[in-house]
Design a protein around this motif. Structure first.
Motif, PDB file in Angstrom:
ATOM      1  N   SER A  23       0.750  -1.194  -0.044  1.00 23.77           N
ATOM      2  CA  SER A  23       0.018  -0.198  -0.088  1.00 23.77           C
ATOM      3  C   SER A  23       0.841   1.344   0.047  1.00 23.77           C
ATOM      4  O   SER A  23       1.902   1.353   0.659  1.00 23.77           O
TER       5      SER A  23
ATOM      6  N   HIS B 265      -1.430   2.756   7.535  1.00 24.34           N
ATOM      7  CA  HIS B 265      -2.008   1.212   7.918  1.00 24.34           C
ATOM      8  C   HIS B 265      -3.458   1.156   7.263  1.00 24.34           C
ATOM      9  O   HIS B 265      -4.385   2.177   6.968  1.00 24.34           O
ATOM     10  N   VAL B 266      -3.935  -0.099   6.679  1.00 27.84           N
ATOM     11  CA  VAL B 266      -4.935  -0.433   5.851  1.00 27.84           C
ATOM     12  C   VAL B 266      -5.750  -1.607   6.312  1.00 27.84           C
ATOM     13  O   VAL B 266      -5.236  -2.483   6.725  1.00 27.84           O
ATOM     14  N   ASP B 267      -6.996  -1.042   6.769  1.00 28.91           N
ATOM     15  CA  ASP B 267      -7.848  -2.360   7.117  1.00 28.91           C
ATOM     16  C   ASP B 267      -8.943  -2.326   6.082  1.00 28.91           C
ATOM     17  O   ASP B 267      -9.152  -1.328   5.342  1.00 28.91           O
ATOM     18  N   TRP B 268      -9.948  -3.502   6.014  1.00 26.19           N
ATOM     19  CA  TRP B 268     -10.662  -3.873   4.976  1.00 26.19           C
ATOM     20  C   TRP B 268     -11.936  -4.346   5.461  1.00 26.19           C
ATOM     21  O   TRP B 268     -12.290  -5.521   5.000  1.00 26.19           O
ATOM     22  N   PRO B 269     -12.825  -3.584   6.261  1.00 28.44           N
ATOM     23  CA  PRO B 269     -14.087  -3.788   6.583  1.00 28.44           C
ATOM     24  C   PRO B 269     -14.826  -4.046   5.130  1.00 28.44           C
ATOM     25  O   PRO B 269     -14.686  -3.796   4.347  1.00 28.44           O
TER      26      PRO B 269
ATOM     27  N   PRO C 112     -12.194   0.061   2.169  1.00 29.23           N
ATOM     28  CA  PRO C 112     -10.878   0.098   2.969  1.00 29.23           C
ATOM     29  C   PRO C 112     -10.850   1.312   4.122  1.00 29.23           C
ATOM     30  O   PRO C 112     -11.601   2.188   3.608  1.00 29.23           O
ATOM     31  N   VAL C 113     -10.352   1.113   4.861  1.00 29.26           N
ATOM     32  CA  VAL C 113     -10.163   2.250   5.989  1.00 29.26           C
ATOM     33  C   VAL C 113      -8.534   2.553   6.010  1.00 29.26           C
ATOM     34  O   VAL C 113      -7.836   1.654   6.323  1.00 29.26           O
TER      35      VAL C 113
ATOM     36  N   ARG D 256      -5.363   4.774   7.713  1.00 27.90           N
ATOM     37  CA  ARG D 256      -4.719   6.039   8.531  1.00 27.90           C
ATOM     38  C   ARG D 256      -3.332   6.070   8.444  1.00 27.90           C
ATOM     39  O   ARG D 256      -2.383   5.104   8.063  1.00 27.90           O
TER      40      ARG D 256
ATOM     41  N   ARG E  43     -12.070   6.732   5.574  1.00 28.10           N
ATOM     42  CA  ARG E  43     -12.886   5.731   5.636  1.00 28.10           C
ATOM     43  C   ARG E  43     -13.815   5.632   4.707  1.00 28.10           C
ATOM     44  O   ARG E  43     -14.700   6.570   4.360  1.00 28.10           O
TER      45      ARG E  43
ATOM     46  N   ARG F 223      -9.341  -7.223  -2.777  1.00 29.47           N
ATOM     47  CA  ARG F 223      -8.896  -6.384  -1.710  1.00 29.47           C
ATOM     48  C   ARG F 223      -7.513  -5.398  -2.246  1.00 29.47           C
ATOM     49  O   ARG F 223      -6.682  -5.203  -1.549  1.00 29.47           O
TER      50      ARG F 223
ATOM     51  N   GLN G 201      -4.712  -5.341   0.687  1.00 31.81           N
ATOM     52  CA  GLN G 201      -4.809  -6.133   1.758  1.00 31.81           C
ATOM     53  C   GLN G 201      -4.332  -7.287   1.842  1.00 31.81           C
ATOM     54  O   GLN G 201      -4.959  -8.263   1.165  1.00 31.81           O
TER      55      GLN G 201
END
Length: 208
Positions: free
Chosen positions: A43, A70-74, A78-79, A81, A133, A168, A207
């Motif tokens: 990323s 930092h990448v999260d993937w709900p 993606p979110v 920060r 977000r 993702r 992700q």
């Protein structure tokens, strides 16, 4: 008068998400630099900041890179920060990759001054983190219309843009305005040197 002190004072109040190389002040970006190979894919988020003012030619365009993205993937998407104090300012290899509009040399002293001014302008001690977000996506193929919330400088705004999404992985760009987040674009000497309000944010997300 030497132009070097003026260059060093050219502040980059900036942040954010997604777009490509610019050949000069005020023109629109055309393309995002090629994505990394599959083996090296990671990323990345870059922010392009463009010179302005009546003596814009004395300054530089600049590129910032999120150093701790930092990448999260709900389920919604993606979110991201990252911390402002981890931004890399004008990495030489990245400037070279962006090509025309970013070919001028920026030495270590100028980068350090730009970084210090940037963190001060963004009030990073009070607002250290940027968060993006995903709120909503429209589309069934790779090309998606995306709506996201961007939190920067203590202000949250919704922004719409287009991204290419494959599972993702996501890639795209977006234009944001500093003034929308309560940031006053830098200017000095009565507008002789300035940075433009619009910032171009480029992102390539994966992700694992």
């Amino acid at each position: 008068m030497s132009t070097q002190p003026l260059r060093r004072r050219l502040l980059l109040p900036a942040l954010y998400i997604a777009a490509a190389a610019l050949g000069g002040c005020g023109t629109a970006p055309e393309a995002i630099p090629p994505a990394a190979s599959a083996e090296a894919l990671a990323s990345e988020l870059r922010v392009l900041v463009f010179r302005g003012g009546t003596a814009a030619r004395l300054g530089h365009n600049h590129v910032l890179r999120a150093g701790d993205l930092h990448v999260d993937w709900p389920a919604a998407g993606p979110v991201l920060r990252f911390r402002l104090d981890a931004l890399a300012v004008d990495p030489p290899a990245l400037r070279a990759a962006l090509g025309e509009g970013f070919t001028s040399a920026v030495d270590d002293e100028a980068r350090a001054g730009t970084r210090a001014n940037l963190l001060k302008a963004l009030e990073s001690a009070s607002h250290p983190e940027v968060v993006v977000r995903t709120v909503h996506q429209v589309g069934e193929g790779a090309r998606r219309a995306v709506e996201a919330e961007i939190t920067l400088h203590g202000v949250t705004r919704r922004q719409s843009f287009v991204a290419d999404v494959d599972g993702r992985r996501a890639r795209g760009q977006v234009v944001i305005r500093q003034s929308d987040f309560g940031i006053q674009p830098f200017t000095v000497l009565g507008g002789l040197l300035a940075v433009q309000d619009e910032l171009v944010v480029q992102f390539e997300l994966v992700q694992p």
